[in-house]
Structure formats: C-alpha cells, structure tokens
Scaffold this active site. Structure first.
Site, PDB file in Angstrom:
ATOM      1  N   LYS A  18       0.842  -1.183   0.000  1.00 52.20           N
ATOM      2  CA  LYS A  18       0.000   0.000   0.000  1.00 52.20           C
ATOM      3  C   LYS A  18       0.884   1.243   0.000  1.00 52.20           C
ATOM      4  CE  LYS A  18      -4.239   1.535   2.293  1.00 52.20           C
ATOM      5  NZ  LYS A  18      -5.149   1.271   3.416  1.00 52.20           N
ATOM      6  N   GLU A  25     -19.204  -6.089  10.462  1.00 49.06           N
ATOM      7  CA  GLU A  25     -20.167  -5.394  11.318  1.00 49.06           C
ATOM      8  C   GLU A  25     -21.194  -6.337  11.931  1.00 49.06           C
ATOM      9  OE1 GLU A  25     -18.284  -2.470   8.626  1.00 49.06           O
ATOM     10  OE2 GLU A  25     -19.270  -4.417   8.294  1.00 49.06           O
ATOM     11  N   ARG A  84     -25.030  -2.675   7.625  1.00 44.51           N
ATOM     12  CA  ARG A  84     -24.603  -4.034   7.301  1.00 44.51           C
ATOM     13  C   ARG A  84     -24.886  -5.013   8.435  1.00 44.51           C
ATOM     14  NH1 ARG A  84     -20.110  -4.035   3.466  1.00 44.51           N
ATOM     15  NH2 ARG A  84     -18.929  -5.430   4.802  1.00 44.51           N
TER      16      ARG A  84
END
Length: 722
Positions: free
Chosen positions: A363, A449, A477
């Site tokens: 990243k 979640e 969610r």
C-alpha cells in the site's frame, strides 16, 4: 494450474525501492522516439528522469517525479481508453504503471482523496486492462477507493482534478459515471458476490465474457466474502478472483503508535503463505518436473501442488481450495510481466471454474511518505507531494469523533466494565485513543459489522458495558443483528453512530441518512442525538448509565462548535426522553434533532432580524420522545417546524405520529417537517450538500416565513449565512 504457470513468487528482496529498473526491453519505435524527443526538450534534472542506453537494448532507470510539477508521462499521454494499451510491450506497461503513480500523487495532492490504495494497484490495474477487454469483460473493484488508476485509464483522466468535488468524479466506482465501472461500491466485501452473479448471468444469457473481482485482504475479513466463495465453489462457474494482499486492512486502521495489521486467522494464514520459502521451492520443483514430463503430468502436478500447500502451509493455506477455488500464488503484484503472463494464461483456460490469484502488493508503493506513514496515507487532504505533509486547515475545535473517544475514556476510567468494539476503523472512530489507554478492553473485529454487533451482545450478556462504534452507513450491514441479537433480547449494547448525516466528499455510499429511521422503529431502543460536543459527552455518560436496554447516539463528520466541555471530559447522564428549550419566542417553534440544532438557532436569528419571534428547542431524544415539550410547542405557537439531517421515517415521523394521536393536527397548528430529500445526494462539500438538501438556516427561516404568510423575498435583503 498454478504449478504449471511461470509465476514469480514473492521475492526476498525489499519491495520498497522508489526506483524501478527496466532491464533489456525495447520501446516500440514510435514511443521510443516520443520519449527521446521529449527528453531532449526537457531538463532531465527537473523531470527526475534519466535514460541510459547500452548497445541495442535500452536500460532505463526511472526516478519518479513527485516535485509538485506536472509529471512527464509520454506513455500515459497516448492512452485514452484501455484499447490503446493492447500493443504496449511489457516494458512500456511497466513505465505506464510508474507514470500512473506520478499522475495520482500529482492529482490527489491538489484535491485530497484516497491515495495509497491506488498507488498499490498501479501494476495490477495496467495488467488487467492490457489483458482483458473492458467493459465487455467485467472488472469489479471491492470497496473501490483503489480505482483512481482505473479511472485514469478509462477515459476520465481529464476530470481527475474534480474527483470527490461537487459535480465532479466520484471517489468510488459508479455505474452512472462510466461503462467501465461494472459495479458500484463504497462498502467492502461485495465484489465476489456481485462478480458471481454477473458470471452466472453471463452463462444463462449465453455470453462468453470474463468476470474479474479484485478484493483486498482487509475485505476478506468479512463473512460475505466467504459466503460468496462458498457459493462460487459450488456453482463452479468461470470467475477470476484477485486477492490483493497488502498486509493492511484497506482502511485507516492505524493505532496511535503505528500501523495495525489486519486481524484474524486469515491474515496469519496469508502471511504464512507469503513467507514460506519451502513452499515456493517445492512448487518451483513441481513446475520443472511437470515441464519435463509433458502435458500428462498436469493432474499429478496439481495434486502434488495441493499436497505441498497443505503440508507446508498448514490447513489455512488450503482454505480457498477447500471452498472449491483454484489457488494461484502468492505472486509479486508489482511485477507487470508476471501479472500479464498469469492473467493471459487464466484467461485462455476454456473451463477453469473459479480461480483465486493471490498477489502481494504494498500500500502506497513507490511514494515514500505513504510507505512510511502510520496509516499509509490512506485518505488525505491536500498535501505537499515533495514531503507528503498534509495541508490540514487549523480549527479551534476537535472532530466529534475525538470528543466521543475522550468521553468514553473518561467513563472507562471509572467503570472497568466498559469495553469498546470497532470494525477495522480504530482511526475512523477514534477508538485508537481508547485502545492506547485500555488495550485489553478494545476489540477490532475486522470489517465484520454483523459479527461486531453480536459480539457486543455477547459481552453485554455477561454483564459488561459494550460501546459498539460504527459509521452510520456501515451499521446498515449489521441491522439484523441489531434487531434479533440485541433489541429483541433487550441487551444493553451502546451504539456510537459516527458519520451521521451528510458526509461530504465520500458521497452517498457513506451518507448516514437512515440510522434514526431504522433504530427508532425498534421497541426497546433509546435513540439520542447531541446538538454539540458537550451534549455528546453527556450522551456517552447517559448510554453508560442505561443498563436495562440498548441505546444509541448519532453524531456527524466534522468538528465541534466550541461549546464548554465538562470537567475532565466526563459527561453527566441526561434524563432519558427529555429535551431542552434553547431560545423562547411566541410565533414559530423550531424543534431540531442533532447538530442541525445549530442551524435552527441561526434561522431564529434571521427571523428575529425580520421581527419574527421564534422558539428553538433541542429534542435530544427521538425515542422516547419528550411528549411534554412537543405538546408545549404545539399549543403555544402558530407554526411548528421539525428539522433533522436524516431520511423520511425518522425523528419528524415520530413527532407527526405523536401530534396526530394527540389531536394537534386537527386545529390551527401549521406543522412542517424538514428532512433529507427522498433521494441520494451526490458527493461534494458538506455545505453544498446541505444547500442541495434544503436544510440550511436560510431554508429553515424561509419555511417559517412561508407558513406565516410572509414574503420569503425579504430574506434576500438580509445578510444570511448558512
């Protein structure tokens, strides 16, 4: 299959170099002349590019240009759409990836946005668009914040300066924006499900296009990804899944002291696969053996390959194949040649079934400040490209997120039963500060979640006081768990709902429009919203004190208003279901819910200038409502306006229900709700979004004047601010 592919598995050398060597490749004649002519006409030291030729082969060592000046991009300048990439050599593709990095840093430094995720997939994006034929072939990007290279290569380079701006490009894939955006995203872990649906739809319609889902290791912590892989293995349709493994959840999950790796056993299994030199050597030996034995060795080699992964890598290494996916990798995701070769080989297989290609990327790759930053410069405001220093505007107040964290820490100092849960969002929710103070009482469950909510319910069942901090749009969610596992059982889970209301540049995928509606309809839920940071701290204390039922409180993105904080950030529990009058008048009553109360106060000031006396009240609670306060406002005023930054069915709907049941709508009272419009509001500044929604202070004042029969035109002659 993987045992036969000419892959270059993750090398041992450091992948963080900011230069790239392109050894012994020939630029095609036309592009070579473009490069040479451009170099002659530009000062090489200013462009940070050098070219050295040896014999008939060019050896190019290219230093990336992050000077802040527009970068030199001779290859990218020839690319308007992916079709223009088809004849590029591997070396040119490699250079194109570098030029994309320069372009992204140059653009995002001026606009802000998601930076490091896009830098990490430059080579992958180039390889995908070189090998596949989008938009006929469907490329689906999970979450979608890594799609800046994709947008640049698919006809949107000239509009990148507008990304995440009002009326500009979206920061995520958006089907309305481009045919190349096969599936809209903004939340994680949806790509495999969507891709599988598209692949099955293709088969049913008799088409023969390819479907590719690109998903990060962070997104693989969510259960939905496994549900989709399980189904894909069962259906056995042709689907390519690319696991982009960058060893960091693709969200700002850094702790206060540094970066946090993705959580869970999957991360450990992937790391084991990446680092296992024995596995790589055995697989290379298997490849060599199969080449000597010929095509009949394929089945034997495949079995050996699977056995090797299980024996050396452990049970976790075979997880994907146990689900019915053929696993290839790990592969260096910054090696364009290998990516192109593998993708072409997989593409050419006539009946391959679902395949997972595990690539390793970094990243922020290629941009030093991003590589060393604690959050990898995941999401940034405008910054200096030379240093990576972000040009953050100074504010006298802190974000609401920080006030929540400081208040929760103050509560936890006095109550050791308080624990905190977040879903890979320690930085986004402020719980990284809580984790630093109470490392054993803060739980990062990954991008999961549903699990977060039920995990919190289990903690509550054992007598602890869980605070589950989630963005409003992400709480969607886990809604079934909120209903079934928490509210139905009346378990005292406290939901801290961050990013409530309009969120600005992230747009409708992250807009917190619906939480009041879907939380306040639950029979046992206490639903609150603070008007300022002081009220937020009091509501944290209130939630901690409520121990016989679930509760929630919502607060927005952005900074506080400068209200006086309680001593040591320790709030005082409020009386549940009681609002407060902030300003008294006699003609108009404005009842606000949440931080939009500040706009209600300003609207009353506008009306005062025009000679109209107004009452302003802070409801504080949507459930239970303050019936006494609402009755008083309805009886003593000509006009009652309810204002909230939420969707239909929320606070105003509860007020209207109360008013109708008690007969207040049968008389002379004029009541009007002011809510978010029944549509999605596109990305832009929060100020622009509020204007579009019709919820600014001048809109509130205009509504009051209209109900009183006064001319709204008089508002134009006064100096009104939003």
């Amino acid at each position: 299959m993987s045992c036969l592919l000419r892959t270059s598995f993750l090398p041992q050398h450091n992948l963080t170099s900011h230069t790239r060597d392109h050894n012994k490749f020939k630029l095609s004649g036309g592009r070579r002349r473009v490069v040479e002519a451009s170099l002659e006409n530009n000062n090489a030291s200013e462009r940070n590019n050098t070219v050295t030729t040896t014999g008939q082969d060019e050896h190019v060592k290219r230093f990336l240009n992050f000077s802040g000046e527009k970068p030199f991009t001779p290859i990218l300048d020839t690319i308007n759409y992916p079709i223009h990439m088809k004849n590029l050599s591997v070396g040119e593709l490699d250079m194109l990836a570098d030029e994309l990095r320069e372009e992204i840093v140059y653009t995002v430094s001026k606009t802000g946005g998601h930076l490091s995720s896009s830098l990490g997939v430059a080579e992958l994006t180039v390889a995908l668009h070189h090998v596949f034929n989008a938009p006929e072939d469907k490329i689906i990007w999970d979450v979608g914040h890594q799609t800046y290279p994709h947008k640049i290569l698919t006809g949107r380079r000239s509009r990148m300066h507008s990304i995440r701006q009002t009326c500009g490009l979206a920061g995520f894939p958006k089907r309305e924006e481009s045919a190349y955006d096969a599936f809209g995203a903004g939340h994680s872990s949806t790509s495999i499900s969507a891709g599988l649906g598209m692949a099955v739809g293709r088969d049913l319609l008799g088409k023969n296009n390819h479907v590719i889902a690109v998903i990060g290791d962070g997104s693989m912590t969510a259960g939905m990804a496994y549900e989709a892989m399980n189904n894909a293995g069962y259906l056995d349709t042709n689907l390519i899944i690319i696991l982009n493994d960058n060893k960091q959840v693709s969200l700002p999950t850094a702790t206060v002291d540094g970066p946090a790796p993705p959580v869970g056993a999957l991360s450990r299994a992937l790391t084991k696969l990446q680092s296992n030199s024995k596995l790589r050597k055995l697989r290379e030996a298997a490849k060599d053996l199969s080449k000597q034995m010929g095509s009949q060795a394929h089945e034997i080699a495949a079995k050996v390959d699977s056995y090797v992964k299980g024996f050396v890598g452990g049970p976790g290494a075979c997880l994907f194949e146990e689900l019915g996916l053929y696993y290839i990798g790990p592969v260096n995701g910054h090696n364009v040649e290998d990516l192109v070769y593998i993708l072409k080989e997989v593409k050419a297989m006539p009946a391959r079934g679902p395949v997972l290609i595990h690539i390793i990327t970094e990243k922020g790759k290629g941009y030093g400040p991003a590589e060393i930053a604690s959050d990898k410069m995941h999401g940034v405001v405008k910054f200096d490209p030379k240093t990576g220093k972000q040009l953050k505007s100074k504010s006298d107040t802190l974000p609401y997120t920080r006030y929540f964290a400081d208040s929760l820490i103050a509560e936890a100092e006095q109550d050791d039963r308080i624990v905190a849960i977040h879903a890979a969002m320690g930085g986004g929710t402020g719980l990284n500060f809580f984790q630093k103070r109470f490392p054993d009482r803060c739980f990062d469950v990954g991008i999961a979640e549903q699990h977060a909510v039920t995990f919190a319910a289990g903690l509550a069942a054992e007598g602890l006081k869980p605070f589950c901090a989630l963005y409003s749009s992400f709480l969607q969610r886990g809604y079934d768990q909120v209903v079934h596992d928490v509210d139905l059982q009346k378990l005292p889970v406290r939901f801290a709902i961050d990013r409530a209301g309009l969120v600005g540049a992230d747009g409708p995928t992250h807009c917190g429009a619906f939480d009041t509606t879907f939380m306040a309809c639950l029979p046992n839920m206490v639903v609150m919203a603070p008007s300022n940071e002081t009220e937020l701290m009091h509501m944290v204390a209130t939630a901690a004190a409520i121990d016989d039922r679930p509760s929630c409180f919502r607060y927005p993105r952005g900074n506080g208003v400068g209200s006086i904080l309680p001593p040591n950030n320790k709030g005082t529990p409020l009386e549940v279901g009681k609002g407060i009058v902030l300003r008294e008048g006699d003609r108009v009553a404005i009842l606000g819910y949440g931080t939009i109360v500040q706009s209600c106060v300003r609207a009353a000031e506008h009306l005062h200038v025009l000679g109209i006396s107004s009452t302003v009240a802070d409801a504080r609670f949507c459930k239970p409502l303050d019936g006494e306060l609402i009755r008083q406002l309805a009886q003593e005023h000509e006009v009652l306006i309810t204002v909230e930054e939420g969707s239909i069915g929320g606070f105003s709907s509860h007020v209207s229900h109360f008013l109708s049941l008690n007969g207040f709508l049968d008389g002379k009272l004029k009541w009007r709700p002011m809510i978010l419009p029944d549509r999605y509001i596109d990305h832009g500044t929060q100020k622009d979004q509020i204007e579009e929604a019709g919820l600014s202070s001048k809109h509130i004042a205009a509504t009051a004047m209209s109900l009183l029969g006064e001319s709204k035109e008089s508002l134009h002659i006064t100096d009104l601010s939003v």
